[in-house]
Design a protein around this motif. Structure first.
Motif, mmCIF file in Angstrom:
data_model
loop_
_atom_site.group_PDB
_atom_site.id
_atom_site.type_symbol
_atom_site.label_atom_id
_atom_site.label_comp_id
_atom_site.label_asym_id
_atom_site.label_seq_id
_atom_site.Cartn_x
_atom_site.Cartn_y
_atom_site.Cartn_z
ATOM 1 N N ASP A 152 0.804 -1.229 0.000
ATOM 2 C CA ASP A 152 0.000 0.000 0.000
ATOM 3 C C ASP A 152 0.835 1.276 0.000
ATOM 4 O O ASP A 152 0.386 2.305 -0.495
ATOM 5 N N THR A 153 2.032 1.237 0.583
ATOM 6 C CA THR A 153 2.789 2.476 0.770
ATOM 7 C C THR A 153 3.953 2.664 -0.188
ATOM 8 O O THR A 153 4.416 3.788 -0.363
ATOM 9 N N MET A 154 4.447 1.612 -0.800
ATOM 10 C CA MET A 154 5.597 1.738 -1.706
ATOM 11 C C MET A 154 5.141 2.061 -3.124
ATOM 12 O O MET A 154 4.108 1.562 -3.576
ATOM 13 N N SER A 155 5.916 2.862 -3.811
ATOM 14 C CA SER A 155 5.660 3.056 -5.243
ATOM 15 C C SER A 155 6.014 1.755 -5.961
ATOM 16 O O SER A 155 6.706 0.897 -5.415
ATOM 17 N N CYS A 156 5.548 1.620 -7.172
ATOM 18 C CA CYS A 156 5.872 0.415 -7.948
ATOM 19 C C CYS A 156 7.381 0.253 -8.097
ATOM 20 O O CYS A 156 7.909 -0.850 -7.949
ATOM 21 N N GLU A 157 8.066 1.358 -8.378
ATOM 22 C CA GLU A 157 9.514 1.305 -8.565
ATOM 23 C C GLU A 157 10.220 0.883 -7.279
ATOM 24 O O GLU A 157 11.141 0.064 -7.298
ATOM 25 N N GLU A 158 9.794 1.466 -6.142
ATOM 26 C CA GLU A 158 10.402 1.114 -4.856
ATOM 27 C C GLU A 158 10.132 -0.352 -4.513
ATOM 28 O O GLU A 158 11.012 -1.070 -4.044
ATOM 29 N N PHE A 159 8.908 -0.802 -4.767
ATOM 30 C CA PHE A 159 8.552 -2.188 -4.472
ATOM 31 C C PHE A 159 9.401 -3.146 -5.310
ATOM 32 O O PHE A 159 9.928 -4.130 -4.800
ATOM 33 N N GLU A 160 9.543 -2.867 -6.602
ATOM 34 C CA GLU A 160 10.370 -3.714 -7.467
ATOM 35 C C GLU A 160 11.825 -3.710 -7.025
ATOM 36 O O GLU A 160 12.489 -4.749 -7.070
ATOM 37 N N ARG A 161 12.332 -2.585 -6.579
ATOM 38 C CA ARG A 161 13.724 -2.476 -6.142
ATOM 39 C C ARG A 161 13.941 -3.240 -4.828
ATOM 40 O O ARG A 161 14.873 -4.018 -4.699
ATOM 41 N N ALA A 162 13.062 -3.035 -3.864
ATOM 42 C CA ALA A 162 13.229 -3.654 -2.543
ATOM 43 C C ALA A 162 12.712 -5.087 -2.517
ATOM 44 O O ALA A 162 13.227 -5.923 -1.785
ATOM 45 N N PHE A 163 11.669 -5.378 -3.295
ATOM 46 C CA PHE A 163 10.974 -6.663 -3.346
ATOM 47 C C PHE A 163 10.911 -7.298 -1.953
ATOM 48 O O PHE A 163 11.603 -8.282 -1.662
#
Length: 62
Positions: A25-36
């Motif tokens: 809910d809180t991460m951007s798509c880019e951040e989520f893909e980077r941090a996974f």
């Protein structure tokens, strides 16, 4: 349909993952893909799932 495929090839591997809903809910798509931020992953076959009565259990301390 996935179940027809499983009936003809029970050795297909499934990858099932658990994520923290807050991360989604809180991460951007880019951040989520980077941090996974994967918390738990199972790689299973139909036989694995049937042996576990289609139940996978995740506890945060895993």
């Amino acid at each position: 349909m996935i179940f027809n495929t499983l009936q003809t090839n029970p050795n297909i591997m499934w990858s099932l993952g658990v994520f923290n809903r807050i991360d989604i809910d809180t991460m951007s798509c880019e951040e989520f893909e980077r941090a996974f931020p994967l918390k738990k992953e199972w790689v299973v076959t139909l036989a694995d799932m049937e042996a576990n009565d289609w139940t996978l259990v995740y506890t945060p301390e895993d």
